[in-house]
Each structure stands twice: as C-alpha cells, then as structure tokens.
Write a protein that holds these residues in place. Sequence first.
Motif, PDB file in Angstrom:
ATOM      1  N   GLN A 162      80.321  30.126 -17.301  1.00  0.00           N
ATOM      2  CA  GLN A 162      79.807  31.375 -18.075  1.00  0.00           C
ATOM      3  C   GLN A 162      78.663  31.983 -17.115  1.00  0.00           C
ATOM      4  O   GLN A 162      78.763  33.370 -17.330  1.00  0.00           O
ATOM      5  CB  GLN A 162      78.624  30.503 -19.067  1.00  0.00           C
ATOM      6  CG  GLN A 162      77.929  31.565 -20.000  1.00  0.00           C
ATOM      7  CD  GLN A 162      78.999  32.119 -20.844  1.00  0.00           C
ATOM      8  OE1 GLN A 162      80.017  31.619 -21.427  1.00  0.00           O
ATOM      9  NE2 GLN A 162      78.905  33.514 -20.910  1.00  0.00           N
ATOM     10  N   TRP A 194      75.918  33.904 -26.274  1.00  0.00           N
ATOM     11  CA  TRP A 194      75.077  32.710 -26.539  1.00  0.00           C
ATOM     12  C   TRP A 194      73.790  33.305 -27.377  1.00  0.00           C
ATOM     13  O   TRP A 194      73.555  34.436 -27.318  1.00  0.00           O
ATOM     14  CB  TRP A 194      74.524  32.210 -25.236  1.00  0.00           C
ATOM     15  CG  TRP A 194      75.688  31.503 -24.366  1.00  0.00           C
ATOM     16  CD1 TRP A 194      76.984  31.914 -24.544  1.00  0.00           C
ATOM     17  CD2 TRP A 194      75.441  30.091 -23.811  1.00  0.00           C
ATOM     18  NE1 TRP A 194      77.640  30.993 -23.642  1.00  0.00           N
ATOM     19  CE2 TRP A 194      76.776  29.760 -23.242  1.00  0.00           C
ATOM     20  CE3 TRP A 194      74.379  29.449 -23.643  1.00  0.00           C
ATOM     21  CZ2 TRP A 194      76.822  28.597 -22.657  1.00  0.00           C
ATOM     22  CZ3 TRP A 194      74.677  28.182 -22.825  1.00  0.00           C
ATOM     23  CH2 TRP A 194      76.087  27.779 -22.665  1.00  0.00           C
ATOM     24  N   ALA A 198      69.097  31.805 -24.155  1.00  0.00           N
ATOM     25  CA  ALA A 198      69.879  31.906 -22.786  1.00  0.00           C
ATOM     26  C   ALA A 198      69.728  33.102 -21.949  1.00  0.00           C
ATOM     27  O   ALA A 198      69.839  33.039 -20.521  1.00  0.00           O
ATOM     28  CB  ALA A 198      71.323  31.591 -23.069  1.00  0.00           C
ATOM     29  N   THR A 238      74.562  26.755 -27.901  1.00  0.00           N
ATOM     30  CA  THR A 238      75.089  27.724 -26.926  1.00  0.00           C
ATOM     31  C   THR A 238      75.654  28.714 -27.774  1.00  0.00           C
ATOM     32  O   THR A 238      74.717  29.681 -28.126  1.00  0.00           O
ATOM     33  CB  THR A 238      76.424  27.102 -26.225  1.00  0.00           C
ATOM     34  OG1 THR A 238      77.308  26.367 -27.590  1.00  0.00           O
ATOM     35  CG2 THR A 238      76.147  25.889 -25.505  1.00  0.00           C
ATOM     36  N   THR A 239      76.886  28.944 -28.268  1.00  0.00           N
ATOM     37  CA  THR A 239      77.047  30.192 -28.682  1.00  0.00           C
ATOM     38  C   THR A 239      76.707  30.753 -30.229  1.00  0.00           C
ATOM     39  O   THR A 239      76.589  29.567 -31.055  1.00  0.00           O
ATOM     40  CB  THR A 239      78.590  30.629 -28.602  1.00  0.00           C
ATOM     41  OG1 THR A 239      79.246  29.418 -29.377  1.00  0.00           O
ATOM     42  CG2 THR A 239      79.530  30.654 -27.229  1.00  0.00           C
ATOM     43  N   GLY A 269      79.634  34.827 -32.520  1.00  0.00           N
ATOM     44  CA  GLY A 269      79.500  34.584 -31.074  1.00  0.00           C
ATOM     45  C   GLY A 269      80.509  34.702 -30.368  1.00  0.00           C
ATOM     46  O   GLY A 269      80.668  34.962 -29.064  1.00  0.00           O
TER      47      GLY A 269
END
Length: 353
Positions: A162, A194, A198, A238-239, A269
């Motif tokens: 990523q 994300w 993040a 995360t996403t 996402g």
Amino acid sequence: MQQPNVRPYLITKSLSPENQETPIPFVQSDRVDKRLFFKRNHFSYPHLLSSSLYSLEIDGSVINPIKISLQHILKLPAKEVHTVLECAGNKRGFFRPKVFGEQWGKGAISQGVWRGISLKTLLQFTGLLDIEKEVVFIGNDYGKTTNSKQLHYFARSLPIEQALHEDTIIAYQYNGNPIPFKHGFPFRLIVPNWYAMASVKWVKRIEVIEKSFDGPFQCEDYIYYPNKENDAGAWPVTTKNVNSTIQKPLHMDELDTGKHIVKGIAWTGIGLITKVEISLNNGKSWNECELITTPKPYQWVQWEYEWNAAEKGEYTILSRATDSEGNKQPLIAYWNRKGYGYNAVDQIKIKID
C-alpha cells in the motif's frame, strides 16, 4: 430587505482536543473548502518551527537514509489525488447499542484535491532492502493514550504494497493552497482508499521496518472488536465501507405536498459507486436515483431523486449505495466495540403537511 450572508459552520464535538464535523447537508461541491473540512485530533496541536526548517526524515531498512526539505520536495514531480477522507468513527453516534468514543454524526467526512509527491518516488531516493515489510509514519502530535500513562506520538504503518501504491502521496497542498496547519501542514500522508486514520498529519519521520508495527494506534485503536467482553475475532480497520448520506431534505423537515428533490452523496473504499437507491416506505420498495456526477476512483458521487409527495403524513426516507465490487449498504451496521465503519442505510424522517 436584503437577506444576511449566512454561511455554514463546523459542528463542534469537543474542544480539547479539537474535533469538529463538516456540515455535510450544506456541502454542494466535490471540493470541501478548508474552512469546513472536518477536524479529528487525538492530542493537542503540535508546535512547529518556521517553514524554512521543515524537513522529512526517511530511515530504517533502507540503503540510504535521507533528510529531505520541503523546499527540495516542492521541486520534485508532483501528483494530485482527489479523494474522500472519512474518519473511521464517522456516524458512530448511530450505533445501537451505543459505544464509547466521539459521538460523530454524519459530518466526519470531507473531500478535496491533495497535491504532493508519490511516496514511492520518495522511497526510491533511499533504496529499499528485500526484507522490508511495513512503512511507519510518525506525526508531530503527541500525548497520553487512553490505556497508557506514557506519551506517544501519533504513528501508524502501511503494508509495503500500500505504501508503494501510485496514489499514496506525501501531500503539501490542499485545493491548490498549502495544507492548513490544523490539517497537517507541512506534510500529510494521503491514503485514498483507507479510512482517514491512515492519512497521518504533520508527518516528521518515515521508517521502513522488517516486522509488524505495534504502536497503540495500530494495535489497540482502529481495530474492529466484534465482542463487547473480549478481543476475540478482532481485525484492523483499513478500507472504507460503501456508504451514503442524505443531504436534502433535512432530518425532521416539514414540507408541503408536491415535488421535492431528495439528494445526497455516496462513496466507497474499493471500486466505484454503481447505484444509489432510496426508499420512501421504510424499505418495503426501492427506487433508483440519478447519479449527478460521474463515478470516479476515491471520490463521492452526488445523486438525486425527484419525489412527488402527493399525500400528507410522516415519512422515513432511506438511502443505500452499491459499488462495483458488489458491496451494498446493510440495513443494520456491523456492531463493533469501538464504533468503526458505520455504514447502515442512511435515514431521515420528514413530515408532509
């Protein structure tokens, strides 16, 4: 009489640290003005030096550690990313049973154009070893966490894949101007797909590591805990989840009979928004909306539906979005102990009178 020039304001959730929502019903553009961009902080704002001294360190499992200045970065090839940034706790206040944490409504989300340098380009200056696993980003803001009396800088990591994504950037501008101090100036990481935890603000150091990062904002917070009493089955946030918000009418509006435009935004996402539907009968049937803007990676779409409200009464209006990966908003959000990723169908109540 001339009407006063009334402008919307941020909605304050807390003052220390400062956390404020975007008044999302009044956002009409695909670029949220810096004045209305939501603010999410765990700590007080950091103290920074004069701009001439700003620099970024990159070290760890690299061949050539570097310290690169803002002035140098400004001379390198730039990249722009137009993206939604959404707090992982957006809409937390709607979870049932309720969860602890900042009780965000629908406004911990904004969108705009970030300009900076690809992180992949920056890492090419250092050279990567074959044993790297994650890249850690350390911000300038720090304080005590909920579970510790020790001081911690806000720091998070990305998997190396990523980090090397072409649209993961170290940004220094927002909507054509330097990033506002309260949103991360001089350097802010932007990770488009994300949740916004993040996208670390005030980045001062980047470290390439050979193991999994275990900082408190990686392994304690921003984790989905599905059980109230224990940590079994936990996994990282995360996403972004597929989601939508009704902007107009406003919740608890009173309207006349006749035609009305129901409008809002939808985002996801991974992939693109392919469909938005609304229900005017509490989910018994669904009507497809018109997508007013073209679906694009990382961005929300604007949608609307023309409703002929012929009968008086109270109505619940629901909206749900579907993306190109087949993800659809559920009727009930996935409950988790810290209240992340809320994406149940949006709903408002109105009265036709």
